[in-house]
Write a protein that holds these residues in place. Sequence first.
Motif: not given
Length: 279
Positions: A29-30, A32-33, A96, A98-99, A101-102, A197, A200, A216
């Motif tokens: 997740s890092h 994209t975030r 988002q 596929c993240d 954490t979100r 991945q 994404i 990615s």
Amino acid sequence: MSFSIDLRSTVKTLESEPLALGQAAVYLSHITRPGVSNEQYLSHLKIVSEDVKQRFRALLHAGAEDSAETRLAALKHTLADKNGYAACNDGTDPVQSCDITRVIDCAKGSDVILAILYIVAARAQGWIIEGVDFPGRFLCRLEQGGQRVLFDPSQSCKVMQAPDLRKILKAASGEQAELSSGYYEGVSDVEVLIALQNRIKNRQIECEDYEGALKSVEAMRVIDPQEYRLLLEAGVLYMRTDQHCKARPALEQYIEVAPTPRDRQEALAIMQHLRLDEE
């Protein structure tokens, strides 16, 4: 990438640590975030796993048999009913969804992320579960006592029967497609992460976010360094992002390991374009 060491270390423990798949997804997740905290999300995975344990014990205490259905019921109660995990149906951007954490934040996510959550929670109990990369839908397969249950995490753990699978298959692959045994095979955790991945990356390329797509692909190379086709993708994306000094060695390495003349010819053609761009 700042998270590469953590990701590489976690990938090495995928087959031995129950939470490793979830940890790897958190590290990813890092991309994209950037700067997101790991601890609260890793803690959530542990809490959910403990809740599944308690629910399963309660079901056994109430007289349920230790069957695949009972184990699935404990998973469904905890993840779908209690935590509200469900598929995104509101047009959420695939990156988002596929993240992980979100997804943990909003309880809505892609089929791959939902599968990862179920796999992590089940393996924390010592249960046998695998991801199944079925055409058009990522599913899970839970085993107990010689019984296998194929279920859809994106449909509140619906147990998938042949008519359900046939409908999904035809929607994804065309009306002529028919079920075969190969579609039911489980995939490795590395393949789960690569599937995640790829979702994404494909969206990033659609949006012409080539720098994001390159990150990615670089992450996928950490996850599966033996996958030679990633060298070609990296080479093309290095070109797209004007990093020609990195594009050339990636393409040259791909040409060395590509198994067929056609594959090598494709890379040589790209190399020719690279030379023209440099002139």
